[in-house]
Design an enzyme around this catalytic site. Structure first.
Site, short mmCIF file in Angstrom:
data_model
loop_
_atom_site.label_atom_id
_atom_site.label_comp_id
_atom_site.label_asym_id
_atom_site.label_seq_id
_atom_site.Cartn_x
_atom_site.Cartn_y
_atom_site.Cartn_z
N HIS A 56 6.71 1.49 -2.62
CA HIS A 56 5.51 1.22 -3.40
C HIS A 56 5.84 0.14 -4.43
CE1 HIS A 56 3.36 5.33 -2.67
NE2 HIS A 56 3.88 4.84 -1.56
N GLU A 58 5.59 -0.01 -7.66
CA GLU A 58 6.33 0.43 -8.84
C GLU A 58 7.80 0.71 -8.52
OE1 GLU A 58 2.10 2.18 -9.27
OE2 GLU A 58 3.50 1.72 -7.64
N CYS A 86 1.18 6.87 -8.28
CA CYS A 86 1.14 8.09 -7.47
C CYS A 86 2.23 9.04 -7.98
CB CYS A 86 1.37 7.74 -6.01
SG CYS A 86 3.09 7.32 -5.60
N CYS A 89 5.81 7.53 -7.62
CA CYS A 89 6.06 6.43 -8.55
C CYS A 89 6.16 6.94 -9.98
CB CYS A 89 4.99 5.36 -8.42
SG CYS A 89 5.06 4.50 -6.84
#
Length: 159
Positions: A56, A58, A86, A89
């Protein structure tokens, strides 16, 4: 930093998310990590091109920032992310000890376009025996050996 500076860094994260979609590289997510007013790392979502469900924006930005600063602790850093992190993350941000999170879209916005993490939040709240993914503890007594070694190790780096 004043609001204009925060907005500048958030716009960078948003641009990364838009560029990612335009280039067909993956999800519409971008993240920028800043320390002392300087960009340390930036990344878009890399799940599809890297075949890595943990890539992801991040997490990818955290990895780059840690490499850049040669540390696994990002205290003094701020993360700007184009969407509310999320659960994975958010956990990574806490583990990295980032000082503050700024986000643009929220989890409801993400769910509306097919990125819904509601089931993960629900699963975390369940007892392990009630989760949809079977979780089985195995060989705990054997695994305790590594923990005992860690406890007495004089060369460990605590984190």
């Amino acid at each position: 930093m004043d609001n204009k500076e925060h907005e500048k860094f958030m716009r960078m994260a948003i641009e990364l998310s838009e560029h990612n979609v335009r280039q067909g590289q993956g999800g519409p997510f971008g993240a920028v990590i800043v320390k002392n007013g300087m960009v340390i790392a930036r990344s878009a979502n890399k799940v599809v091109p890297q075949n890595d469900p943990t890539a992801h924006a991040e997490v990818s930005a955290i990895r780059l920032a840690c490499q850049e600063l040669e540390t696994f602790v990002l205290e003094g850093c701020v993360i700007y992310t184009s969407c509310e992190p999320c659960p994975m993350c958010l956990g990574a941000i806490y583990w990295a000890r980032i000082d503050k999170i700024y986000y643009a879209n929220n989890k409801v916005d993400a769910a509306a376009i097919g990125f819904d993490d509601k089931f993960i939040y629900e699963e975390i709240a369940c007892e392990m025996t009630d989760r949809k993914l079977p979780i089985v503890q195995l060989l705990r007594d054997e695994a305790q050996g590594a923990f005992k070694l860690w406890e007495i190790s004089e060369s460990k780096t605590e984190y």
